[in-house]
Motif scaffolding. Sequence first.
Motif, short mmCIF file in Angstrom:
data_model
loop_
_atom_site.label_atom_id
_atom_site.label_comp_id
_atom_site.label_asym_id
_atom_site.label_seq_id
_atom_site.Cartn_x
_atom_site.Cartn_y
_atom_site.Cartn_z
N LYS A 110 165.76 19.23 27.03
CA LYS A 110 166.03 20.61 26.63
C LYS A 110 166.29 21.51 27.83
O LYS A 110 167.17 22.39 27.80
N ALA A 111 165.52 21.31 28.90
CA ALA A 111 165.70 22.13 30.11
C ALA A 111 167.07 21.89 30.73
O ALA A 111 167.75 22.84 31.16
N ILE B 220 163.33 29.74 32.38
CA ILE B 220 163.02 28.52 31.63
C ILE B 220 161.58 28.17 31.93
O ILE B 220 161.21 27.94 33.09
N TYR C 285 155.18 17.08 21.68
CA TYR C 285 156.22 17.49 22.62
C TYR C 285 156.01 16.72 23.91
O TYR C 285 154.94 16.79 24.51
N TYR D 13 156.35 17.72 34.55
CA TYR D 13 157.50 18.28 33.85
C TYR D 13 158.60 18.64 34.86
O TYR D 13 159.77 18.29 34.70
N HIS E 103 163.40 30.77 27.84
CA HIS E 103 163.71 29.54 27.13
C HIS E 103 162.51 28.59 27.18
O HIS E 103 161.72 28.62 28.12
N LEU E 104 162.39 27.74 26.16
CA LEU E 104 161.30 26.77 26.03
C LEU E 104 159.94 27.45 25.92
O LEU E 104 158.93 26.95 26.42
N ILE F 76 155.14 26.20 25.10
CA ILE F 76 156.08 25.85 24.03
C ILE F 76 155.52 26.18 22.65
O ILE F 76 156.25 26.37 21.70
N ILE G 188 158.67 27.33 20.90
CA ILE G 188 159.67 26.52 20.23
C ILE G 188 159.06 25.46 19.31
O ILE G 188 159.79 24.77 18.60
N ASP H 187 161.19 15.35 26.13
CA ASP H 187 161.73 16.48 25.37
C ASP H 187 162.03 17.65 26.30
O ASP H 187 163.08 18.28 26.21
N PHE H 188 161.05 17.94 27.18
CA PHE H 188 161.24 19.04 28.12
C PHE H 188 162.45 18.79 29.01
O PHE H 188 163.30 19.67 29.21
#
Length: 308
Positions: A79-80, A31, A71, A103, A60-61, A38, A64, A75-76
């Motif tokens: 989604k994470a 991730i 972003y 983050y 992932h991420l 992103i 996107i 959001d992070f």
Amino acid sequence: MIKVVAIVGPTAVGKSALGLKLAKKFDGEIISGDSMQIYRRLDIGTAKDSQQELLEVPHHLVNICDADQRYTVKDFQSKARQVITELNSKKKLPLVVGGTGFYLSSLINNLNLGGKSTSDKTIRDELIKLEQAGNLKELQNILKKEDPLAFQKIDIENSRRLIRAIEVIRTTGKSIAEQNNGMKWADFYLIGLTDERSKLYDRINKRVDKMVSLGLLDEARYVYDHQDIFPQAKNGIGYKELFPYFDGQADLDECLSEVKKNSRHFAKRQFTYFRNQMDVDWYNISDDKNYQEMIEKNIIEFIGGHND
């Protein structure tokens, strides 16, 4: 409790390479904990893994969003957490890899980043006008005066995070750095990579040279041509320093020197942030010759199992 491994540290220290190796060994997936990876089409300046590496291990991420999309750290975080929960249900080891400190802090410390109660369009619009006018220094001064705690903890070179932090302190009276709901939702093992400063700085300089050979100028030109609609990408290290070259106001070597200098300064800030803000198990990649073996042993102990 969900088990998560995170690999942190300064830029160019080798986080991505270690993440790939550990993902293969422990049946994990990666991730990205990087605020710029992103974006689609921004591959070189953001130091994404190669297309082959992205295929070798699920990521992932990454890729996107388009660069004109906003972003946020919220959001992070959302989604994470979703990805980590899904990986846990599949008995896959989540490996968060990246160097964007706030983050990772939002995810690890389960920060409450607010909803409607911490959002005020009038305040935000006023601050966005300062951002659009290029008044980063003024935003920094506002945050330093109104929320010195957040000023010490967030990335003050990121105008969007400055705006968010100011908005939160003004609407709630509380620092965004203290917005923690106090509930631990996952167990994190934080692996920190570091190196002797001279070796790290040399690696950073060589990586910038390699980026140039891979086509960094074309990518930076793409950001330059769209800077009016790329609010976050236009401030990315590796892009913004080349704008004077495209404007005909500086020569290329001078601008590339700025990329290297700003990357070195960023690496120093990253190390300071992770060292001061998180409980990290640090490994010096030059001094600890068997650091990868030590890390693998500690991960096995952390996840409470065995790996053949």
